[in-house]
Design a protein around this motif. Structure first.
Motif, PDB file in Angstrom:
ATOM      1  N   LEU A  58     -60.620  24.543  31.782  1.00 33.63           N
ATOM      2  CA  LEU A  58     -60.572  25.474  32.912  1.00 33.63           C
ATOM      3  C   LEU A  58     -61.535  25.023  34.006  1.00 33.63           C
ATOM      4  O   LEU A  58     -61.177  24.975  35.190  1.00 33.63           O
ATOM      5  N   PHE A  59     -62.766  24.688  33.623  1.00 36.27           N
ATOM      6  CA  PHE A  59     -63.749  24.222  34.598  1.00 36.27           C
ATOM      7  C   PHE A  59     -63.227  23.000  35.356  1.00 36.27           C
ATOM      8  O   PHE A  59     -63.363  22.906  36.577  1.00 36.27           O
ATOM      9  N   HIS A  60     -62.638  22.062  34.628  1.00 37.91           N
ATOM     10  CA  HIS A  60     -62.111  20.857  35.264  1.00 37.91           C
ATOM     11  C   HIS A  60     -61.072  21.228  36.329  1.00 37.91           C
ATOM     12  O   HIS A  60     -61.061  20.676  37.430  1.00 37.91           O
ATOM     13  N   ARG A  61     -60.224  22.167  35.999  1.00 38.07           N
ATOM     14  CA  ARG A  61     -59.163  22.583  36.924  1.00 38.07           C
ATOM     15  C   ARG A  61     -59.727  23.149  38.222  1.00 38.07           C
ATOM     16  O   ARG A  61     -59.144  22.970  39.285  1.00 38.07           O
ATOM     17  N   VAL A  62     -60.854  23.843  38.163  1.00 42.03           N
ATOM     18  CA  VAL A  62     -61.419  24.444  39.368  1.00 42.03           C
ATOM     19  C   VAL A  62     -62.460  23.556  40.057  1.00 42.03           C
ATOM     20  O   VAL A  62     -63.041  23.968  41.057  1.00 42.03           O
ATOM     21  N   GLY A  63     -62.668  22.348  39.515  1.00 41.08           N
ATOM     22  CA  GLY A  63     -63.575  21.411  40.178  1.00 41.08           C
ATOM     23  C   GLY A  63     -64.931  21.242  39.543  1.00 41.08           C
ATOM     24  O   GLY A  63     -65.759  20.466  40.031  1.00 41.08           O
ATOM     25  N   ILE A  64     -65.197  21.940  38.459  1.00 39.96           N
ATOM     26  CA  ILE A  64     -66.473  21.774  37.745  1.00 39.96           C
ATOM     27  C   ILE A  64     -66.246  20.676  36.709  1.00 39.96           C
ATOM     28  O   ILE A  64     -66.153  20.926  35.506  1.00 39.96           O
ATOM     29  N   THR A  65     -66.111  19.463  37.194  1.00 43.36           N
ATOM     30  CA  THR A  65     -65.794  18.323  36.337  1.00 43.36           C
ATOM     31  C   THR A  65     -67.067  17.673  35.810  1.00 43.36           C
ATOM     32  O   THR A  65     -68.165  17.909  36.331  1.00 43.36           O
ATOM     33  N   ALA A  66     -66.911  16.821  34.808  1.00 44.57           N
ATOM     34  CA  ALA A  66     -68.060  16.070  34.282  1.00 44.57           C
ATOM     35  C   ALA A  66     -68.677  15.223  35.389  1.00 44.57           C
ATOM     36  O   ALA A  66     -69.905  15.137  35.502  1.00 44.57           O
ATOM     37  N   GLN A  67     -67.838  14.598  36.211  1.00 42.56           N
ATOM     38  CA  GLN A  67     -68.336  13.771  37.322  1.00 42.56           C
ATOM     39  C   GLN A  67     -69.134  14.608  38.318  1.00 42.56           C
ATOM     40  O   GLN A  67     -70.200  14.214  38.768  1.00 42.56           O
ATOM     41  N   TYR A  68     -68.610  15.795  38.649  1.00 43.70           N
ATOM     42  CA  TYR A  68     -69.323  16.691  39.567  1.00 43.70           C
ATOM     43  C   TYR A  68     -70.695  17.050  38.995  1.00 43.70           C
ATOM     44  O   TYR A  68     -71.712  16.981  39.694  1.00 43.70           O
ATOM     45  N   LEU A  69     -70.729  17.433  37.719  1.00 48.67           N
ATOM     46  CA  LEU A  69     -71.991  17.850  37.099  1.00 48.67           C
ATOM     47  C   LEU A  69     -72.994  16.701  37.065  1.00 48.67           C
ATOM     48  O   LEU A  69     -74.164  16.884  37.415  1.00 48.67           O
ATOM     49  N   SER A 109     -73.065  13.794  38.912  1.00 49.97           N
ATOM     50  CA  SER A 109     -73.465  13.259  40.216  1.00 49.97           C
ATOM     51  C   SER A 109     -74.300  14.241  41.034  1.00 49.97           C
ATOM     52  O   SER A 109     -75.036  13.825  41.927  1.00 49.97           O
ATOM     53  N   ASN A 110     -74.196  15.525  40.744  1.00 48.64           N
ATOM     54  CA  ASN A 110     -74.961  16.532  41.492  1.00 48.64           C
ATOM     55  C   ASN A 110     -76.137  17.103  40.716  1.00 48.64           C
ATOM     56  O   ASN A 110     -76.785  18.033  41.185  1.00 48.64           O
ATOM     57  N   ARG A 111     -76.363  16.556  39.520  1.00 44.63           N
ATOM     58  CA  ARG A 111     -77.455  17.030  38.654  1.00 44.63           C
ATOM     59  C   ARG A 111     -77.351  18.532  38.429  1.00 44.63           C
ATOM     60  O   ARG A 111     -78.296  19.287  38.621  1.00 44.63           O
ATOM     61  N   ARG A 112     -76.141  18.914  38.002  1.00 46.61           N
ATOM     62  CA  ARG A 112     -75.845  20.315  37.756  1.00 46.61           C
ATOM     63  C   ARG A 112     -75.414  20.509  36.312  1.00 46.61           C
ATOM     64  O   ARG A 112     -75.024  19.573  35.630  1.00 46.61           O
ATOM     65  N   GLY A 113     -75.460  21.726  35.852  1.00 45.08           N
ATOM     66  CA  GLY A 113     -75.031  22.084  34.509  1.00 45.08           C
ATOM     67  C   GLY A 113     -74.468  23.490  34.515  1.00 45.08           C
ATOM     68  O   GLY A 113     -74.548  24.195  35.518  1.00 45.08           O
ATOM     69  N   MET A 114     -73.914  23.868  33.397  1.00 49.83           N
ATOM     70  CA  MET A 114     -73.373  25.210  33.227  1.00 49.83           C
ATOM     71  C   MET A 114     -73.992  25.795  31.962  1.00 49.83           C
ATOM     72  O   MET A 114     -74.197  25.078  30.979  1.00 49.83           O
ATOM     73  N   ALA A 115     -74.272  27.085  32.013  1.00 51.87           N
ATOM     74  CA  ALA A 115     -74.816  27.763  30.841  1.00 51.87           C
ATOM     75  C   ALA A 115     -74.113  29.096  30.657  1.00 51.87           C
ATOM     76  O   ALA A 115     -73.943  29.853  31.622  1.00 51.87           O
ATOM     77  N   ALA A 116     -73.686  29.362  29.429  1.00 49.29           N
ATOM     78  CA  ALA A 116     -73.109  30.664  29.103  1.00 49.29           C
ATOM     79  C   ALA A 116     -74.250  31.650  28.919  1.00 49.29           C
ATOM     80  O   ALA A 116     -75.228  31.356  28.233  1.00 49.29           O
ATOM     81  N   VAL A 117     -74.124  32.823  29.544  1.00 51.10           N
ATOM     82  CA  VAL A 117     -75.166  33.837  29.408  1.00 51.10           C
ATOM     83  C   VAL A 117     -74.669  35.119  28.756  1.00 51.10           C
ATOM     84  O   VAL A 117     -75.472  35.954  28.350  1.00 51.10           O
ATOM     85  N   ASP A 118     -73.346  35.267  28.652  1.00 55.00           N
ATOM     86  CA  ASP A 118     -72.797  36.458  28.006  1.00 55.00           C
ATOM     87  C   ASP A 118     -71.393  36.121  27.520  1.00 55.00           C
ATOM     88  O   ASP A 118     -70.627  35.485  28.245  1.00 55.00           O
ATOM     89  N   GLN A 119     -71.075  36.545  26.291  1.00 54.72           N
ATOM     90  CA  GLN A 119     -69.744  36.307  25.729  1.00 54.72           C
ATOM     91  C   GLN A 119     -69.373  37.460  24.813  1.00 54.72           C
ATOM     92  O   GLN A 119     -70.179  37.895  23.997  1.00 54.72           O
ATOM     93  N   HIS A 120     -68.135  37.930  24.977  1.00 57.92           N
ATOM     94  CA  HIS A 120     -67.599  38.980  24.118  1.00 57.92           C
ATOM     95  C   HIS A 120     -66.286  38.485  23.545  1.00 57.92           C
ATOM     96  O   HIS A 120     -65.428  38.015  24.279  1.00 57.92           O
ATOM     97  N   ILE A 121     -66.130  38.595  22.223  1.00 54.28           N
ATOM     98  CA  ILE A 121     -64.910  38.151  21.550  1.00 54.28           C
ATOM     99  C   ILE A 121     -64.295  39.319  20.803  1.00 54.28           C
ATOM    100  O   ILE A 121     -64.991  40.062  20.107  1.00 54.28           O
ATOM    101  N   GLU A 122     -62.987  39.431  20.939  1.00 60.56           N
ATOM    102  CA  GLU A 122     -62.224  40.431  20.185  1.00 60.56           C
ATOM    103  C   GLU A 122     -61.258  39.660  19.287  1.00 60.56           C
ATOM    104  O   GLU A 122     -60.406  38.912  19.766  1.00 60.56           O
ATOM    105  N   TYR A 123     -61.421  39.821  17.988  1.00 62.77           N
ATOM    106  CA  TYR A 123     -60.539  39.176  17.011  1.00 62.77           C
ATOM    107  C   TYR A 123     -59.422  40.154  16.687  1.00 62.77           C
ATOM    108  O   TYR A 123     -59.672  41.252  16.208  1.00 62.77           O
ATOM    109  N   ARG A 124     -58.166  39.741  16.936  1.00 57.84           N
ATOM    110  CA  ARG A 124     -57.043  40.660  16.760  1.00 57.84           C
ATOM    111  C   ARG A 124     -56.167  40.329  15.554  1.00 57.84           C
ATOM    112  O   ARG A 124     -55.636  41.227  14.919  1.00 57.84           O
TER     113      ARG A 124
END
Length: 137
Positions: free
Chosen positions: A39-50, A52-67
């Motif tokens: 998903l990130f790649h599709r919106v432009g948050i690619t490995a190359q972008y991260l 070359s720009n010295r950027r990263g991503m961090a998850a800060v909240d996650q909710h899972i529903e097991y059905r």
């Protein structure tokens, strides 16, 4: 999620299953994580972008529903969509489907932050990435 993008396709292997024969929670999270990077790649948050720009991503909240339980041999897909992207954050949702039954097995919603890896703190997404992402969802 009719307007969602296919971000993962895979299978449940026997080693993904716990002692009662169901896919263990760690594998749900792993498959959702792979979907996240697609998903990130599709919106432009690619490995190359991260890198070359010295950027990263961090998850800060996650909710899972097991059905529904998943078992060895089940083919699964994950469809995803961005719910919000702007400032320093991105919020998105994944839906995992058992392709054999058509049933939704699990749903997760996550909040992530865009980070400056040198300063080790959150920073805003560039305007051009926000514009590209908004046109993709």
């Amino acid at each position: 999620m009719d307007d969602a993008t296919l971000t993962y396709r895979g299978v449940v292997y026997p080693w993904h299953c716990d002692h009662v024969g169901h896919m263990n929670v760690m594998w749900y999270v792993g498959k959702f994580d792979e979907a996240t990077w697609n998903l990130f790649h599709r919106v432009g948050i690619t490995a190359q972008y991260l890198r070359s720009n010295r950027r990263g991503m961090a998850a800060v909240d996650q909710h899972i529903e097991y059905r529904r339980e998943l078992r060895a041999g089940d083919v699964v897909t994950v469809r995803s969509r961005v719910l919000e992207l702007g400032g320093k954050k991105i919020r998105f949702r994944h839906e995992m489907v058992n392709e054999g039954t058509g049933e939704v097995a699990a749903v997760t919603e996550l909040l992530g932050v865009h980070m400056d890896t040198d300063a080790r703190k959150a920073c805003p997404f560039p305007d051009e990435l926000v514009a590209r992402a908004q046109s993709a969802f």
